[in-house]
Design an enzyme around this catalytic site. Structure first.
Site, short mmCIF file in Angstrom:
data_model
loop_
_atom_site.label_atom_id
_atom_site.label_comp_id
_atom_site.label_asym_id
_atom_site.label_seq_id
_atom_site.Cartn_x
_atom_site.Cartn_y
_atom_site.Cartn_z
N LYS A 1 0.70 -1.12 -0.16
CA LYS A 1 -0.02 -0.02 -0.19
C LYS A 1 1.00 1.31 0.16
CE LYS A 1 -4.44 -1.75 1.86
NZ LYS A 1 -5.37 -1.73 3.10
N LYS B 1 -4.58 -10.38 -6.64
CA LYS B 1 -5.68 -10.88 -6.21
C LYS B 1 -6.87 -9.89 -6.51
CE LYS B 1 -5.77 -8.04 -2.00
NZ LYS B 1 -6.00 -7.78 -0.60
N LYS C 1 -11.45 -4.71 -4.71
CA LYS C 1 -12.23 -3.52 -4.83
C LYS C 1 -11.40 -2.26 -5.14
CE LYS C 1 -12.38 -3.67 0.07
NZ LYS C 1 -13.18 -4.23 1.29
P1 TYM Z 1 -10.62 -6.21 3.86
O1 TYM Z 1 -11.76 -5.35 4.10
O2 TYM Z 1 -9.35 -5.91 2.68
O3 TYM Z 1 -10.92 -7.59 3.30
C1 TYM Z 1 -11.95 -8.38 4.08
C2 TYM Z 1 -11.95 -9.81 4.00
O4 TYM Z 1 -11.95 -10.34 2.60
C3 TYM Z 1 -10.73 -11.05 2.38
N1 TYM Z 1 -10.43 -10.83 0.98
C4 TYM Z 1 -10.44 -11.93 -0.15
N2 TYM Z 1 -10.58 -13.22 0.19
C5 TYM Z 1 -10.23 -13.90 -0.84
N3 TYM Z 1 -9.90 -13.61 -2.09
C6 TYM Z 1 -9.86 -12.10 -2.43
N4 TYM Z 1 -9.26 -11.49 -3.56
C7 TYM Z 1 -9.79 -11.35 -1.18
N5 TYM Z 1 -9.98 -9.93 -1.11
C8 TYM Z 1 -10.07 -9.87 0.44
C9 TYM Z 1 -9.78 -10.58 3.21
O5 TYM Z 1 -8.75 -11.33 3.52
C10 TYM Z 1 -10.54 -10.12 4.66
O6 TYM Z 1 -10.57 -11.39 5.27
N6 TYM Z 1 -7.69 -5.77 7.72
C11 TYM Z 1 -8.82 -6.34 7.20
C12 TYM Z 1 -9.98 -5.83 8.19
C13 TYM Z 1 -10.02 -6.08 9.65
C14 TYM Z 1 -10.03 -7.41 10.38
C15 TYM Z 1 -10.00 -7.25 11.69
C16 TYM Z 1 -10.14 -8.86 9.62
C17 TYM Z 1 -9.51 -5.22 10.34
N7 TYM Z 1 -9.71 -5.66 11.71
C18 TYM Z 1 -9.86 -8.17 12.65
C19 TYM Z 1 -10.16 -9.57 10.81
C20 TYM Z 1 -10.09 -9.49 11.93
C21 TYM Z 1 -8.94 -5.86 5.88
O7 TYM Z 1 -8.30 -4.69 5.58
O8 TYM Z 1 -9.90 -6.55 5.11
#
Ligand code: TYM
Length: 326
Positions: free
Chosen positions: A111, A192, A195
């Site tokens: 990032k 990957k 969004k």
């Molecule tokens: P975020 O918002 O980027 O994504 C949310 C969840 O979706 C999963 N994900 C994917 N899984 C499979 N294929 C993909 N292409 C893909 N893109 C996204 C991510 O692995 C995630 O599980 N830091 C985290 C949010 C967060 C969080 C937490 C998660 C904040 N605090 C505590 C678990 C526990 C994030 O930015 O996810």
């Protein structure tokens, strides 16, 4: 009852990757665990956000949680910022985290790459994520593959706290699905699905119309071969489509391969589009009902109240153990 915690950012549109890697598993786990699922607005602001857009996306993502099948009577659904203990424990854990640990986070490196100025929030983001999990002493954290390193840091921080101040935190386990933990872009299977990709043809958003979904899948990159065969090394694009098929239909990868044995990509992609539409169309219908009813605000309020109670207990224990006056 064992505890589950997870979160999704309210930035941009949720994709099929978010659904398959995370959201879908939230729904499965809620029957067997005490669950907290939140929209992580405090994480979203580690990059600049337009206030009106943040408000809209927060509500949209919360409604998508419920539309996907999270039952607010079973699980707590809430905004991260409504439970202030996250930020408080986040600060405490930041003081236990080393710069070196944060510098090694690949998501931070990705990032921050090429940016002239990077916010300090983006850097300390993983300590806040650790607090999200530890503030409930969660046992299990359903996430996609890209969050694995953050989970490892969370375990390290829990262990560090325990060795300095006394055994308290459970070391949480990641729950990463065997199939679907990393759904790839439709136009480039080395990236990957995300969004934040500027090309909307590279991802399927959960709110894409059936026609958009059909168009995107028909244009998805394949290869010059003709076998619908799962082989991530030799056929990464087709393997990604098979994964999506499997996850949206309930068929195993082998069953999908068998079904399309001897067939070309055309009919496979056509069916795949219908399989995806059959999952997303009812979800979208529920989504619009929830948005129109306005019920999401009550759901979020109730969820935050319950989560707050759990989190306050842990925060106070931690503060006491560290020597804070209470
Ligand atoms: P975020 O918002 O980027 O994504 C949310 C969840 O979706 C999963 N994900 C994917 N899984 C499979 N294929 C993909 N292409 C893909 N893109 C996204 C991510 O692995 C995630 O599980 N830091 C985290 C949010 C967060 C969080 C937490 C998660 C904040 N605090 C505590 C678990 C526990 C994030 O930015 O996810």
């Amino acid at each position: 009852m064992k505890k589950v915690l997870s979160g999704i950012q309210p930035s941009g549109k949720l994709t099929l990757g978010n659904y398959i890697g995370a959201l879908k598993n939230f729904v499965t786990l809620q029957d067997d665990y005490s669950c907290n699922f939140m929209v992580v607005d405090l994480h979203a602001i580690t990059v600049p956000q337009d206030p009106a857009n943040l408000r809209e996306q927060s509500e949209a993502v919360a409604a998508l949680f419920v539309a996907a099948g999270i039952d607010p009577n079973k699980s707590n659904v809430y905004m991260q910022s409504h439970v202030r203990q996250h930020a408080q424990l986040g600060w405490i854990l930041t003081t236990l985290t080393s710069m070196g640990e944060l510098e090694r986070m690949t998501q931070f490196k990705d990032k921050a790459a090429g940016k002239e100025s990077v916010g300090a929030g983006l850097f300390v983001y993983p300590s806040l994520m650790a607090a999200d999990i530890l503030v409930y002493n969660a046992d299990l954290v359903p996430v996609g593959e890209d969050q694995k390193q953050h989970l490892e840091l969370t375990r390290d921080l829990a262990g560090r706290f325990n060795s300095r101040f006394g055994e308290y935190f459970t070391l949480p386990d990641p729950y990463i699905p065997k199939v679907g933990a990393r759904i790839m872009s439709l136009d480039d299977a080395s990236k990957k699905m995300s969004k934040s990709n500027p090309n909307p043809g590279s991802y399927i958003a959960l709110l894409d119309t059936p026609d958009e979904i059909r168009k995107k899948i028909s244009r998805a990159t394949t290869d010059s071969g003709r076998e619908v065969r799962f082989d991530t090394e030799a056929k990464p694009e087709v393997s990604n489509l098979i994964t999506i098929y499997s996850q949206c239909s309930g068929l195993s990868v082998a069953e999908v391969e068998q079904k399309y044995e001897g067939q070309m990509y055309g009919p496979f992609k056509k069916d795949l589009a219908e399989v995806v539409v059959s999952v997303l169309e009812p979800l979208q219908q529920r989504y619009h009902e929830i948005r129109n009813s306005g019920e999401i605000h009550d759901i979020l309020r109730q969820g935050a109240l319950r989560a707050n109670e759990e989190a306050e207990k842990v925060l106070q224990d931690v503060q006491r153990m560290m020597g804070f006056l209470l």
